[in-house]
Design an enzyme around this catalytic site. Structure first.
Site, PDB file in Angstrom:
ATOM      1  N   HIS A   1      26.548  46.625  46.091  1.00 24.85           N
ATOM      2  CA  HIS A   1      26.440  45.647  44.995  1.00 24.85           C
ATOM      3  C   HIS A   1      25.790  46.289  43.778  1.00 24.85           C
ATOM      4  CE1 HIS A   1      25.585  41.986  42.740  1.00 24.85           C
ATOM      5  NE2 HIS A   1      24.362  42.449  42.580  1.00 24.85           N
TER       6      HIS A   1
ATOM      7  N   GLY B   1      29.453  27.684   6.629  1.00 26.98           N
ATOM      8  CA  GLY B   1      29.177  26.853   7.787  1.00 26.98           C
ATOM      9  C   GLY B   1      28.430  27.653   8.830  1.00 26.98           C
TER      10      GLY B   1
ATOM     11  N   GLY C   1      30.850  30.438  14.691  1.00 25.40           N
ATOM     12  CA  GLY C   1      30.592  31.193  13.467  1.00 25.40           C
ATOM     13  C   GLY C   1      29.369  32.080  13.590  1.00 25.40           C
TER      14      GLY C   1
ATOM     15  N   GLU D   1      30.675  45.566  30.616  1.00 26.31           N
ATOM     16  CA  GLU D   1      29.654  45.550  29.552  1.00 26.31           C
ATOM     17  C   GLU D   1      28.563  46.578  29.844  1.00 26.31           C
ATOM     18  OE1 GLU D   1      26.401  44.381  29.656  1.00 26.31           O
ATOM     19  OE2 GLU D   1      26.264  43.410  31.597  1.00 26.31           O
ATOM     20  N   ASP D   2      27.998  47.122  28.779  1.00 27.13           N
ATOM     21  CA  ASP D   2      27.061  48.240  28.901  1.00 27.13           C
ATOM     22  C   ASP D   2      25.602  47.808  29.036  1.00 27.13           C
ATOM     23  OD1 ASP D   2      29.135  50.082  28.690  1.00 27.13           O
ATOM     24  OD2 ASP D   2      29.051  50.086  26.503  1.00 27.13           O
ATOM     25  N   GLN D   3      25.304  46.573  28.698  1.00 22.64           N
ATOM     26  CA  GLN D   3      23.913  46.121  28.669  1.00 22.64           C
ATOM     27  C   GLN D   3      23.240  46.239  30.028  1.00 22.64           C
ATOM     28  OE1 GLN D   3      23.376  42.048  27.448  1.00 22.64           O
ATOM     29  NE2 GLN D   3      21.220  42.325  26.964  1.00 22.64           N
TER      30      GLN D   3
ATOM     31  N   GLY E   1      28.397  26.906  12.383  1.00 24.09           N
ATOM     32  CA  GLY E   1      28.747  26.426  13.715  1.00 24.09           C
ATOM     33  C   GLY E   1      28.476  27.478  14.771  1.00 24.09           C
TER      34      GLY E   1
ATOM     35  N   CYS F   1      20.568  38.068  31.838  1.00 22.41           N
ATOM     36  CA  CYS F   1      20.648  36.792  31.136  1.00 22.41           C
ATOM     37  C   CYS F   1      21.003  35.642  32.066  1.00 22.41           C
ATOM     38  CB  CYS F   1      21.682  36.875  30.013  1.00 22.41           C
ATOM     39  SG  CYS F   1      23.343  37.313  30.574  1.00 22.41           S
ATOM     40  N   ASN F   2      21.626  35.923  33.208  1.00 22.16           N
ATOM     41  CA  ASN F   2      22.052  34.818  34.070  1.00 22.16           C
ATOM     42  C   ASN F   2      21.585  34.937  35.516  1.00 22.16           C
ATOM     43  OD1 ASN F   2      23.869  37.024  34.612  1.00 22.16           O
ATOM     44  ND2 ASN F   2      25.230  35.587  35.610  1.00 22.16           N
TER      45      ASN F   2
END
Length: 389
Positions: free
Chosen positions: A71, A161, A166, A86-88, A163, A34-35
């Site tokens: 790495h 809501g 949320g 995290e497992d992803q 947001g 994702c990044n």
């Protein structure tokens, strides 16, 4: 070599294409998260001083040899992720390896490295608590709800809501096998959009009281300047002696503290952050044990590489010995053609002899590789160089 790009997609493609043209790279694996985007390349000809790899872009990291491998091992173990443990990422690495294998650019070296990396990631997660406990606001809300409501299967959730926070909490909860999830928002189409994402039902804001009375869990995240749910409102709708949990993520608060007087379990965004931060610190304590596992597995990986170095030599030796065996067996068989079953006897005999001779040579060369006795390996390469005429 490992090339790691953080948010530099266009440059990564440019450098990757130029490297491909210049060095005809045939063995590589590409990982997209994702990044960041990462490339792992096995090539004996790319120089660390190549001008193409000189850059001032701080979002690009280039590593070689041991640093690149370490790495990858740390990454699959969850030590290089924004959310520790995290497992992803482990699934993303598996997918990247499978894709590279399918497209025929995952050679034996990268196959060995990535197989080890996936194994290391699994071992670290099995032997440590690196991935235990929620570390995001959404997952913290799920843990909190399960702690106070038990199994969420069959529960009814009301989202008031839509947001940003949320949405995060609602989406995390929606992964559970809920009975129903309802979304109310002053702008109805916004409620419809979130409800579709959650596989839930949008309701009009004016219908809020009808769904409050039957909810097991309420998540509130409106932009109202004052509280919209209080003790009086709950009493007016006939709220009785039932188990209700509310999570208030709004700022200012949507839910008045006085609802606790009716037995409501009320939590806010600070409670969720506290849980997430606490679990993050617990995970960080697992770093030391994870690092020990990674170092041990890296040592085993180096041993595998040493053995791999003699595989080609052993393969050539085996082929050459087999050719000699078959040729000499054929000669002997022609001289013993008048003896019943002689060919089969000779074939079994010579095959047995070759296997026994080759076994000792194979074991000795593999041990030399494991002991890093390069002079022995070089001598063997010279002695068994079957390409010389």
């Amino acid at each position: 070599m490992h090339l790691n790009w953080y948010g530099a997609e266009k440059m990564s493609k440019y450098i990757g294409n130029i490297l491909q043209e210049k060095y005809s790279i045939s063995e590589y694996i590409e990982i997209s998260t994702c990044n960041r985007k990462e490339y792992y390349i096995n090539n004996d000809y790319i120089s660390e001083e190549d001008e193409l790899l000189s850059h001032e872009n701080q979002s690009i990291v280039i590593e070689h040899g041991q640093s690149a491998v370490m790495h990858l091992l740390r990454m699959t173990s969850g030590l290089e992720s924004m959310i520790v443990g995290e497992d992803q990422i482990l699934g993303q690495v598996k997918d990247a390896k499978a894709k590279a294998s399918k497209n025929h650019h995952c050679g034996k070296f990268l196959d060995l490295i990535f197989t080890k990396a996936i194994h290391v990631g699994q071992v670290v997660r099995n032997k440590t608590n690196i991935n235990k406990g929620s570390v995001s606001i959404g997952s913290a809300a799920v843990d909190l709800a399960e702690k106070h409501l038990g199994d969420l299967t069959g529960k009814s959730v009301l989202v008031v809501g839509a947001g940003k926070m949320g949405k995060l909490v609602a989406k995390a909860l929606a992964e559970k096998n809920l009975n129903a999830i309802f979304v109310a928002n002053r702008t109805f189409y916004v409620a419809v959009e979130l409800a579709e994402d959650l596989d839930g039902t949008a309701i009009l804001f004016s219908q809020l009281d009808d769904y409050l009375v039957n909810a097991d869990l309420v998540i509130s995240a409106t932009s109202a300047p004052h509280s919209i749910i209080n003790r009086q409102r709950l009493e007016n709708i006939g709220f009785g002696d039932c188990e209700l949990m509310m999570v208030d993520i709004a700022n200012p608060r949507d839910i008045s503290e006085d609802v606790k007087e009716l037995g409501v379990k009320l939590f806010n965004i600070d409670d969720l952050r506290e849980i997430a931060d606490y679990n993050t610190k617990l995970r960080e304590k697992e770093f030391g044990e994870a690092e020990i596992i990674i170092d041990e597995e890296y040592h085993l990986l180096k041993e595998s590489f040493k053995i791999m170095e003699v595989d080609d030599l052993l393969s050539s030796l085996r082929v050459s010995m087999e050719e000699i065996r078959q040729r000499e067996t054929k000669k002997a068989s022609s001289k013993l053609s008048d003896v019943d079953g002689s060919s089969k006897i000779l074939n079994n005999l010579t095959n047995s002899i070759v296997n026994k001779i080759f076994f000792d040579i194979s074991q000795n060369l593999k041990q030399a590789a494991a002991d890093d006795k390069q002079e022995v390996l070089k001598s063997a390469e010279y002695i068994f160089d079957f390409n010389r005429k």
